[in-house]
Design an enzyme around this catalytic site. Sequence first.
Site, PDB file in Angstrom:
ATOM      1  CG  ASP A 297      -6.503  -5.324   6.210  1.00  0.00           C
ATOM      2  OD1 ASP A 297      -5.904  -5.246   7.295  1.00  0.00           O
ATOM      3  OD2 ASP A 297      -7.222  -4.419   5.757  1.00  0.00           O
TER       4      ASP A 297
ATOM      5  CG  ASP B 190      -6.001  -6.586  13.905  1.00  0.00           C
ATOM      6  OD1 ASP B 190      -5.063  -5.925  14.396  1.00  0.00           O
ATOM      7  OD2 ASP B 190      -7.106  -6.094  13.622  1.00  0.00           O
ATOM      8  CB  ILE B 191       0.081  -6.727  14.571  1.00  0.00           C
ATOM      9  CG1 ILE B 191       0.515  -7.456  13.294  1.00  0.00           C
ATOM     10  CG2 ILE B 191       1.211  -6.696  15.588  1.00  0.00           C
ATOM     11  CD1 ILE B 191       1.600  -6.750  12.502  1.00  0.00           C
TER      12      ILE B 191
ATOM     13  CE  LYS C 148      -8.204  -3.004  14.100  1.00  0.00           C
ATOM     14  NZ  LYS C 148      -7.111  -3.427  13.224  1.00  0.00           N
TER      15      LYS C 148
ATOM     16  CB  ALA D   4       2.615  -0.690  10.599  1.00  0.00           C
TER      17      ALA D   4
ATOM     18  CE  LYS E 290     -10.327   0.478  11.078  1.00  0.00           C
ATOM     19  NZ  LYS E 290      -9.761   1.249  10.000  1.00  0.00           N
TER      20      LYS E 290
ATOM     21  CG  ASN F   1      -0.166  -0.082   2.502  1.00  0.00           C
ATOM     22  OD1 ASN F   1       0.565   0.825   2.857  1.00  0.00           O
ATOM     23  ND2 ASN F   1      -0.301  -1.204   3.227  1.00  0.00           N
TER      24      ASN F   1
ATOM     25  CE  LYS G  19       9.053 -12.637 -13.736  1.00  0.00           C
ATOM     26  NZ  LYS G  19       9.747 -12.282 -14.958  1.00  0.00           N
TER      27      LYS G  19
ATOM     28  CG  PHE H 109      -2.154   5.624  13.523  1.00  0.00           C
ATOM     29  CD1 PHE H 109      -1.366   5.364  14.637  1.00  0.00           C
ATOM     30  CD2 PHE H 109      -2.082   6.876  12.924  1.00  0.00           C
ATOM     31  CE1 PHE H 109      -0.518   6.333  15.143  1.00  0.00           C
ATOM     32  CE2 PHE H 109      -1.230   7.853  13.415  1.00  0.00           C
ATOM     33  CZ  PHE H 109      -0.450   7.585  14.521  1.00  0.00           C
TER      34      PHE H 109
HETATM   35  N1  CTP Z   1      -3.351  -3.244  12.228  1.00  0.00           N
HETATM   36  C1  CTP Z   1      -2.518  -4.247  12.633  1.00  0.00           C
HETATM   37  N2  CTP Z   1      -2.507  -5.432  11.972  1.00  0.00           N
HETATM   38  C2  CTP Z   1      -3.298  -5.621  10.900  1.00  0.00           C
HETATM   39  C3  CTP Z   1      -4.156  -4.607  10.467  1.00  0.00           C
HETATM   40  C4  CTP Z   1      -4.146  -3.406  11.137  1.00  0.00           C
HETATM   41  O1  CTP Z   1      -1.779  -4.080  13.606  1.00  0.00           O
HETATM   42  N3  CTP Z   1      -3.268  -6.794  10.281  1.00  0.00           N
HETATM   43  C5  CTP Z   1      -3.397  -1.990  12.970  1.00  0.00           C
HETATM   44  C6  CTP Z   1      -2.848  -0.789  12.238  1.00  0.00           C
HETATM   45  O2  CTP Z   1      -1.463  -0.625  12.482  1.00  0.00           O
HETATM   46  C7  CTP Z   1      -3.668   0.345  12.801  1.00  0.00           C
HETATM   47  C8  CTP Z   1      -5.016  -0.297  13.108  1.00  0.00           C
HETATM   48  O3  CTP Z   1      -4.755  -1.695  13.205  1.00  0.00           O
HETATM   49  O4  CTP Z   1      -3.159   0.804  14.023  1.00  0.00           O
HETATM   50  C9  CTP Z   1      -6.076  -0.050  12.100  1.00  0.00           C
HETATM   51  O5  CTP Z   1      -5.594  -0.360  10.828  1.00  0.00           O
HETATM   52  P1  CTP Z   1      -6.507  -0.130   9.554  1.00  0.00           P
HETATM   53  O6  CTP Z   1      -5.764  -0.616   8.346  1.00  0.00           O
HETATM   54  O7  CTP Z   1      -7.027   1.277   9.560  1.00  0.00           O
HETATM   55  O8  CTP Z   1      -7.732  -1.044   9.895  1.00  0.00           O
HETATM   56  P2  CTP Z   1      -8.039  -2.549   9.650  1.00  0.00           P
HETATM   57  O9  CTP Z   1      -8.107  -3.237  10.971  1.00  0.00           O
HETATM   58  O10 CTP Z   1      -7.105  -3.123   8.647  1.00  0.00           O
HETATM   59  O11 CTP Z   1      -9.527  -2.462   9.090  1.00  0.00           O
HETATM   60  P3  CTP Z   1     -10.041  -1.914   7.667  1.00  0.00           P
HETATM   61  O12 CTP Z   1      -8.939  -2.230   6.666  1.00  0.00           O
HETATM   62  O13 CTP Z   1     -11.284  -2.689   7.431  1.00  0.00           O
HETATM   63  O14 CTP Z   1     -10.278  -0.439   7.810  1.00  0.00           O
END
Ligand code: CTP
Length: 399
Positions: free
Chosen positions: A279, A305-306, A342, A275, A338, A211, A289, A324
Site C-alpha cells: 500500500d 491502487d491498481i 473498488k 496480488a 472493497k 509482505n 545503501k 481479492f
Molecule cells: N490492490 C491493488 N493495488 C493496491 C492495493 C490493492 O490492485 N495498491 C488490489 C489487490 O490486488 C486486491 C484488492 O486490491 O485485489 C484488495 O487488496 P487488499 O490489500 O486486501 O486491500 P487494500 O485496498 O490494500 O486495503 P487494506 O490494506 O486497507 O485492507
Amino acid sequence: MNNIDTKKILLIISGGISAYKSLEVIRLLKKSGATVKTILTKSAKEFVTPLSIASLSQEKVYDDLFNAENEAEMDHISLSRWSDLILVAPATANTISKLSVGSSDDLASTVILASNKEVFLVPAMNVRMWSHASTKENLQKLKNFGYQIIGPEIGDMACGEYGQGKMTEPKEIVSNIEQYFFNLEKNKKFKALVTAGPTHEYIDPVRYISNKSSGKQGYEIAKSLKKNGFETTLISGPTSLEPISGINQVNVNSAREMFNAVLDCLPTDVAIFSAAVGDFKIKNKQKHKIKKKEILNLNLEKNIDILGHISKHNSLRPKMVIGFAAETNNLNEYAKKKLSEKNCDWIIANDISNPSIGFESNYNKVSIFYKNAKYEKLPKMKKSLLADNIVKKIISHLN
Ligand code: CTP
C-alpha cells in the site's frame, strides 16, 4: 457438436467388469474422428482382449511398461505427450487408490504421473467400494490434483447390488469430452490478466518493504485459465514459483511496475487482481545503501491502487474485474466495502489469520462476494481446485 475430430485421446482401461463398455467408447470416439491409443492394465486384460481393442481403434495397444519394442516406438513419456487428453475408463477402486498416492508401477500409472494433459477418470465399482471412506478420501485427493471425474451413476450393478458405482454410459462419456474441447475452443476468444504475489518497495538498493504473499493462488488461477483455453498474461511480483508454460508472464518488483505492466496488457475480457500490492512506497528511495544510524525514519507515500484505478476507469475497465481481500478480521464487512469502493464484479475474500489457509499454504478457504449483494462461502480446498472452481464461474459469467 463435434470438437474431437482432430483430437488424440489416450484411453486407459483398468480391470473392472465395465471394461467391456470401453469398447463402445473407442467406437464412438473413432466415429467422431478422434485418434485413440489404448493402454490396458494387467487386470483389464482379464476382461477385454488387446485384439478387440486394436481392431476397433486401428491402433497399437500398449500394456507393458518394460517392453523394449514399445519403448523404442513410443516411450511412456512420448505417449503421454502425444495425447490431447487422457481418459481412464473404467477407473477401478484400485486404480483410484494407486493414482492418489502417485504410484508408477505399471505403464498406465506411469503415463498418468508423467502427464501434462487433462486427465478424466470414469469410476466404476461396487456401491460399497464407492461409498467406502478410503475411496472418498482418494477421490478427493485426485480432485485436488485437478483430475476431472465423470460419474459414477446410480443403478443395478453387474454384481447384483443396486446403488452408486455404475460406469457412466459411453455416449455420456464422449459428450463430456466433446464439451471439454468445445469449451477450450470457445474460451480461446477470451483474454485474461492475473496479478499475483507481493511487491517489493525498495528503501535503498538492498532493502525493501514487502509482505508474506506466496503468489500461489494467483499462479493457480492463471494455470487454470490457460488450461481452459484463455489467452492469459500473469503479472507477477517476486515469488519463488516456477513460471507456467504457455502463459505470457511479466515479472515486476514494485506496485508502479505492476501497474505499468497491467496497462500494457489491456484490453482484456477479465482481470483478476490477486496480488498483495504494497500500500505504501518510500517517498525518497535512496540511491546508495543507507548506513546504520541511531534512528531511521522512513517517509512513506501511498501507492497507486491498481485494481481501483482500472476498475473505475471508463475505457480501460475489462468486462469482468475480480479483486481479492485478505483480511484478519471483519471479513464480510471489509470484503463488501472493497467490492463497492473498488467497483469490482466480485471480491474473493479470505481470512489470513488462520495459518492453515491463505498466504503461504497450499490450501485456501474463501467467500465470494458478488455485485448483486449475494455471496457464497466455499469450503477449504487446495488452491488448485479453488482456481478451477473460480475459472468455471468466470466462464459461465462471461458466457
Ligand atoms: N490492490 C491493488 N493495488 C493496491 C492495493 C490493492 O490492485 N495498491 C488490489 C489487490 O490486488 C486486491 C484488492 O486490491 O485485489 C484488495 O487488496 P487488499 O490489500 O486486501 O486491500 P487494500 O485496498 O490494500 O486495503 P487494506 O490494506 O486497507 O485492507
